[in-house]
Design a protein around this motif. Structure first.
Motif, PDB file in Angstrom:
ATOM      1  N   THR A  20       4.248  11.703  -7.531  1.00 30.04           N
ATOM      2  CA  THR A  20       2.790  11.743  -7.510  1.00 30.04           C
ATOM      3  C   THR A  20       2.287  11.619  -6.075  1.00 30.04           C
ATOM      4  OG1 THR A  20       2.430   9.343  -7.621  1.00 30.04           O
ATOM      5  CG2 THR A  20       2.867  10.511  -9.706  1.00 30.04           C
ATOM      6  N   PRO A  21       0.992  11.865  -5.843  1.00 25.20           N
ATOM      7  CA  PRO A  21       0.437  11.712  -4.486  1.00 25.20           C
ATOM      8  C   PRO A  21       0.264  10.265  -4.040  1.00 25.20           C
ATOM      9  CG  PRO A  21      -0.826  13.316  -5.754  1.00 25.20           C
ATOM     10  CD  PRO A  21       0.053  12.592  -6.720  1.00 25.20           C
ATOM     11  N   HIS A  22       0.776   9.301  -4.801  1.00 21.25           N
ATOM     12  CA  HIS A  22       0.813   7.931  -4.300  1.00 21.25           C
ATOM     13  C   HIS A  22       1.857   7.866  -3.183  1.00 21.25           C
ATOM     14  CE1 HIS A  22      -0.859   7.353  -8.375  1.00 21.25           C
ATOM     15  NE2 HIS A  22      -1.549   6.388  -7.798  1.00 21.25           N
ATOM     16  N   ARG A  23       1.532   7.171  -2.110  1.00 24.43           N
ATOM     17  CA  ARG A  23       2.406   7.206  -0.940  1.00 24.43           C
ATOM     18  C   ARG A  23       3.810   6.680  -1.220  1.00 24.43           C
ATOM     19  NH1 ARG A  23      -1.683   4.640   3.374  1.00 24.43           N
ATOM     20  NH2 ARG A  23      -2.365   3.611   1.468  1.00 24.43           N
ATOM     21  N   SER A  24       3.918   5.645  -2.060  1.00 17.59           N
ATOM     22  CA  SER A  24       5.247   5.103  -2.349  1.00 17.59           C
ATOM     23  C   SER A  24       6.107   6.099  -3.110  1.00 17.59           C
ATOM     24  CB  SER A  24       5.123   3.802  -3.149  1.00 17.59           C
ATOM     25  OG  SER A  24       4.425   4.031  -4.365  1.00 17.59           O
ATOM     26  N   TYR A 214       3.177  -6.059  -5.771  1.00 18.18           N
ATOM     27  CA  TYR A 214       3.724  -5.160  -4.762  1.00 18.18           C
ATOM     28  C   TYR A 214       3.976  -3.727  -5.213  1.00 18.18           C
ATOM     29  CZ  TYR A 214       4.460  -9.605  -2.451  1.00 18.18           C
ATOM     30  OH  TYR A 214       4.262 -10.834  -1.887  1.00 18.18           O
ATOM     31  N   PHE A 215       3.709  -3.398  -6.473  1.00 18.31           N
ATOM     32  CA  PHE A 215       4.100  -2.085  -6.966  1.00 18.31           C
ATOM     33  C   PHE A 215       2.891  -1.238  -7.354  1.00 18.31           C
ATOM     34  CE2 PHE A 215       7.643  -4.981  -7.944  1.00 18.31           C
ATOM     35  CZ  PHE A 215       8.617  -4.391  -7.151  1.00 18.31           C
ATOM     36  N   THR A 216       3.042   0.061  -7.161  1.00 19.78           N
ATOM     37  CA  THR A 216       1.971   1.008  -7.462  1.00 19.78           C
ATOM     38  C   THR A 216       1.711   1.084  -8.959  1.00 19.78           C
ATOM     39  OG1 THR A 216       2.532   2.352  -5.539  1.00 19.78           O
ATOM     40  CG2 THR A 216       1.288   3.420  -7.276  1.00 19.78           C
ATOM     41  N   ARG A 217       0.419   1.174  -9.320  1.00 14.40           N
ATOM     42  CA  ARG A 217       0.008   1.455 -10.693  1.00 14.40           C
ATOM     43  C   ARG A 217      -1.153   2.435 -10.652  1.00 14.40           C
ATOM     44  NH1 ARG A 217       0.555  -4.064 -10.833  1.00 14.40           N
ATOM     45  NH2 ARG A 217      -1.692  -4.455 -10.826  1.00 14.40           N
ATOM     46  N   SER A 218      -1.323   3.165 -11.741  1.00 12.56           N
ATOM     47  CA  SER A 218      -2.362   4.197 -11.760  1.00 12.56           C
ATOM     48  C   SER A 218      -3.759   3.606 -11.630  1.00 12.56           C
ATOM     49  CB  SER A 218      -2.265   5.012 -13.054  1.00 12.56           C
ATOM     50  OG  SER A 218      -2.457   4.176 -14.189  1.00 12.56           O
ATOM     51  N   ASN A 219      -3.953   2.363 -12.077  1.00 15.01           N
ATOM     52  CA  ASN A 219      -5.280   1.748 -12.024  1.00 15.01           C
ATOM     53  C   ASN A 219      -5.404   0.730 -10.896  1.00 15.01           C
ATOM     54  OD1 ASN A 219      -3.580  -0.174 -13.065  1.00 15.01           O
ATOM     55  ND2 ASN A 219      -4.939  -0.811 -14.734  1.00 15.01           N
ATOM     56  N   LYS A 220      -4.534   0.847  -9.905  1.00 15.05           N
ATOM     57  CA  LYS A 220      -4.519  -0.117  -8.802  1.00 15.05           C
ATOM     58  C   LYS A 220      -4.802   0.605  -7.493  1.00 15.05           C
ATOM     59  CE  LYS A 220      -1.276  -3.215  -6.432  1.00 15.05           C
ATOM     60  NZ  LYS A 220       0.147  -3.605  -6.372  1.00 15.05           N
ATOM     61  N   ARG A 221      -5.650   0.022  -6.673  1.00 14.32           N
ATOM     62  CA  ARG A 221      -5.988   0.639  -5.398  1.00 14.32           C
ATOM     63  C   ARG A 221      -4.761   0.698  -4.501  1.00 14.32           C
ATOM     64  NH1 ARG A 221     -10.493  -2.277  -1.964  1.00 14.32           N
ATOM     65  NH2 ARG A 221      -8.761  -3.183  -0.829  1.00 14.32           N
ATOM     66  N   GLY A 222      -4.559   1.824  -3.841  1.00 14.99           N
ATOM     67  CA  GLY A 222      -3.402   1.992  -2.983  1.00 14.99           C
ATOM     68  C   GLY A 222      -3.567   1.303  -1.643  1.00 14.99           C
ATOM     69  N   GLY A 223      -2.480   1.260  -0.891  1.00  7.73           N
ATOM     70  CA  GLY A 223      -2.527   0.683   0.444  1.00  7.73           C
ATOM     71  C   GLY A 223      -2.174  -0.788   0.454  1.00  7.73           C
ATOM     72  N   ALA A 224      -2.104  -1.342   1.654  1.00  7.52           N
ATOM     73  CA  ALA A 224      -1.820  -2.764   1.826  1.00  7.52           C
ATOM     74  C   ALA A 224      -3.147  -3.502   1.979  1.00  7.52           C
ATOM     75  CB  ALA A 224      -0.940  -2.979   3.054  1.00  7.52           C
ATOM     76  N   TRP A 225      -3.444  -4.399   1.088  1.00 11.96           N
ATOM     77  CA  TRP A 225      -4.719  -5.104   1.136  1.00 11.96           C
ATOM     78  C   TRP A 225      -4.568  -6.470   0.481  1.00 11.96           C
ATOM     79  CZ3 TRP A 225      -6.831  -6.254  -3.686  1.00 11.96           C
ATOM     80  CH2 TRP A 225      -6.319  -5.530  -4.770  1.00 11.96           C
TER      81      TRP A 225
END
Length: 230
Positions: A20-24, A214-225
């Motif tokens: 997917t286009p998520h960076r991870s 620490y892990f990507t989810r579809s309903n979670k904002r991307g990036g380090a924050w």
């Protein structure tokens, strides 16, 4: 595809790899895939997200946000939104920001030209009949690192597992400020991926609770924050 949104997705992608286009998800594919056409497709999907003239297009939303920010700044007596938000920052005016950026831009651009030339040399040596594009950068920069410096990022990954990194951060924090982190397992959190630690000061007194997610989810904002709960 265990993390699919619906059963329909699971059936559609059963037995397949999905990126997917998520960076991870995207970065490993751009680094490792030899399918240049698919690298271009994934990278283009990433840079054009929210800009496809469909139901998820947000250009009008972005324009309205910019307009409202400008109106707020004027109501507060500032020349622009930039002037408003910079008042409490290290650099106080847009001019100072641009001055710093231009100091960085020229040497960064020269360095980028050198790196592109190095990557293009690899492409040419492999018989590739194309010029380096944005979606080639990850794969060929890695090839340059291996060729010039014998540095393979994949070889470093076993040493940089999540737990190893956390232990390193916690140990450094303890060495600098005497803080200790003790993981807690009996607190109900908002998602199974989240983990929680009690943080104590150097005298053993309770300081707070640290939640790591620490892990990507579809309903979670991307990036380090980070944020805070009270």
């Amino acid at each position: 595809m265990e993390n699919s949104e619906t059963e329909e997705d699971q059936l559609q992608y059963e037995g397949k790899y999905v990126f997917t286009p998520h960076r991870s998800s995207m970065y490993p594919f751009l680094t490792e895939s030899n399918r240049r056409d698919l690298r271009e497709q994934l990278y283009t999907a990433y840079v054009q997200r929210g800009d496809n003239d469909n139901e998820t297009d947000n250009k009008e939303v972005a324009a309205r946000i910019a307009k409202l920010r400008a109106e707020r700044a004027q109501l507060m007596g500032y020349e622009s939104h930039a002037h408003f938000v910079l008042e409490e920052r290290m650099l106080k005016t847009p001019a100072e920001v641009y001055d710093l950026l231009m100091q960085l831009w020229k040497p960064a651009l020269e360095r980028a030209k050198v790196e592109v030339a190095d990557m293009q040399a690899v492409v040419d040596a492999e018989g590739g009949d194309f010029e380096i594009a944005a979606w080639d950068w990850w794969q060929y920069s890695e090839k340059v690192r291996v060729a010039k410096y014998d540095l393979d990022e994949a070889a470093l990954k076993p040493y940089l597992s999540l737990d190893n990194v956390l232990n390193g951060v916690f140990a450094t924090t303890n060495k600098l400020w005497g803080l200790t982190f003790t993981e807690i397992f009996d607190i109900n959190l908002y998602h199974p991926d989240a983990r929680v630690w009690e943080v104590k000061d150097k005298d053993g007194s309770h300081l707070g609770i640290f939640i790591g997610d620490y892990f990507t989810r579809s309903n979670k904002r991307g990036g380090a924050w980070m944020s805070s709960f009270r």
